[in-house]
Design a protein around this motif. Structure first.
Motif, PDB file in Angstrom:
ATOM      1  N   THR A   1       9.144 -31.192  28.279  1.00 12.09           N
ATOM      2  CA  THR A   1       9.439 -29.866  27.726  1.00 12.09           C
ATOM      3  C   THR A   1      10.944 -29.590  27.750  1.00 12.09           C
ATOM      4  O   THR A   1      11.447 -28.760  27.001  1.00 12.09           O
ATOM      5  CB  THR A   1       8.754 -28.755  28.550  1.00 12.09           C
ATOM      6  OG1 THR A   1       9.284 -28.769  29.878  1.00 12.09           O
ATOM      7  CG2 THR A   1       7.255 -28.931  28.591  1.00 12.09           C
ATOM      8  N   GLY A   2      11.649 -30.270  28.653  1.00 10.96           N
ATOM      9  CA  GLY A   2      13.092 -30.059  28.773  1.00 10.96           C
ATOM     10  C   GLY A   2      13.478 -29.002  29.784  1.00 10.96           C
ATOM     11  O   GLY A   2      14.664 -28.756  30.002  1.00 10.96           O
TER      12      GLY A   2
ATOM     13  N   THR B   1      13.088 -28.875  33.153  1.00 11.36           N
ATOM     14  CA  THR B   1      13.758 -29.386  34.355  1.00 11.36           C
ATOM     15  C   THR B   1      15.225 -29.674  34.061  1.00 11.36           C
ATOM     16  O   THR B   1      16.120 -29.264  34.814  1.00 11.36           O
ATOM     17  CB  THR B   1      13.074 -30.706  34.827  1.00 11.36           C
ATOM     18  OG1 THR B   1      11.676 -30.463  34.943  1.00 11.36           O
ATOM     19  CG2 THR B   1      13.636 -31.186  36.141  1.00 11.36           C
TER      20      THR B   1
ATOM     21  N   LYS C   1       9.978 -36.941  24.785  1.00 12.52           N
ATOM     22  CA  LYS C   1       8.787 -36.527  24.026  1.00 12.52           C
ATOM     23  C   LYS C   1       9.178 -35.371  23.093  1.00 12.52           C
ATOM     24  O   LYS C   1       9.110 -34.207  23.484  1.00 12.52           O
ATOM     25  CB  LYS C   1       7.685 -36.057  24.985  1.00 12.52           C
ATOM     26  CG  LYS C   1       7.034 -37.173  25.790  1.00 12.52           C
ATOM     27  CD  LYS C   1       5.896 -36.608  26.634  1.00 12.52           C
ATOM     28  CE  LYS C   1       5.301 -37.638  27.551  1.00 12.52           C
ATOM     29  NZ  LYS C   1       4.436 -37.050  28.582  1.00 12.52           N
TER      30      LYS C   1
ATOM     31  N   VAL D   1       2.462 -41.109  30.368  1.00 11.15           N
ATOM     32  CA  VAL D   1       2.742 -42.525  30.669  1.00 11.15           C
ATOM     33  C   VAL D   1       2.902 -42.748  32.170  1.00 11.15           C
ATOM     34  O   VAL D   1       3.287 -41.831  32.910  1.00 11.15           O
ATOM     35  CB  VAL D   1       4.020 -43.024  29.935  1.00 11.15           C
ATOM     36  CG1 VAL D   1       3.809 -43.092  28.430  1.00 11.15           C
ATOM     37  CG2 VAL D   1       5.238 -42.164  30.270  1.00 11.15           C
TER      38      VAL D   1
END
Ligand code: IMP
Length: 180
Positions: A109-110, A112, A136, A158
């Motif tokens: 999601t970005g 962090t 992703k 993954v």
């Protein structure tokens, strides 16, 4: 061996990237970073736990003098009066006026990375770049640039090569994708 389905706890994972394919991705990242940082002495900041194998393999391919710091990040929602807080655990050196490259395993999601960028910018590095092995794009909700992306992948979970499911799977030499 790489054709095997891997079972971790209740889930099955199918092969996605072989060790040779991962090596090619890292070679390409290193070539771009070597080109951009020639003549500089950047500080690499690798994010634990996930990036420990990736960072170890990447630094061996870098041709300029560099230092590496391994840090952990804890982000959490604050109380009513506080925004999200990002705490860095283990960053010993000052990053003021340094060329910093953040080494991350995956940007999903970005969120962090967004906290981390905000936190590191407060320490006034000369420059701040992001290098992530995987990305992703379908999940990404932010608008900052990821300077070095090893590979963009579909929105599938993954494991392997540092990526874990519930703490397991990090030791697998290849990367596996959740089956169904
Ligand atoms: P973000 O804040 O949503 O970008 O999440 C980033 C973190 O979630 C990464 O550093 C990983 O620890 C974890 N993560 C995201 N996707 C995966 C995955 O497919 N496998 C394992 N961990 C993941």
């Amino acid at each position: 061996m790489e054709t095997e389905i891997v079972k971790i706890k209740d889930k099955e994972f199918k092969p996605y990237l072989t060790p040779a394919q991962i090596n090619d991705i890292i070679e390409d990242l290193a070539r771009r970073i070597n080109r951009d940082y020639a003549g500089k002495n950047p500080l690499l900041v690798a994010i634990l736990n996930g990036a420990f194998i990736f960072a170890a393999d990447l630094v061996k391919k870098l041709s300029f003098p560099c230092r590496i710091s391994l840090i952990k990040v804890s982000s959490y929602a604050g109380t009513e009066s506080t925004q999200n807080v990002c705490e860095l655990i283990g960053l010993q050196e000052s990053i003021k006026d340094e060329d910093v490259i953040i080494i991350e395993d995956i940007v999903d999601t970005g969120v962090t990375m967004s906290h981390l960028l905000e936190r590191l910018r407060k320490d006034q590095p000369r420059s701040l770049a992001i290098c992530s092995l995987l990305f992703k794009p379908e999940k990404f909700t932010k608008d900052y640039t990821i300077d070095y992306i090893g590979k963009s992948i579909p929105n599938e979970f993954v494991v392997g090569y540092g990526f874990d499911y519930d703490g397991y799977g990090r030791n697998l030499p290849g990367i596996y994708q959740l089956k169904d």
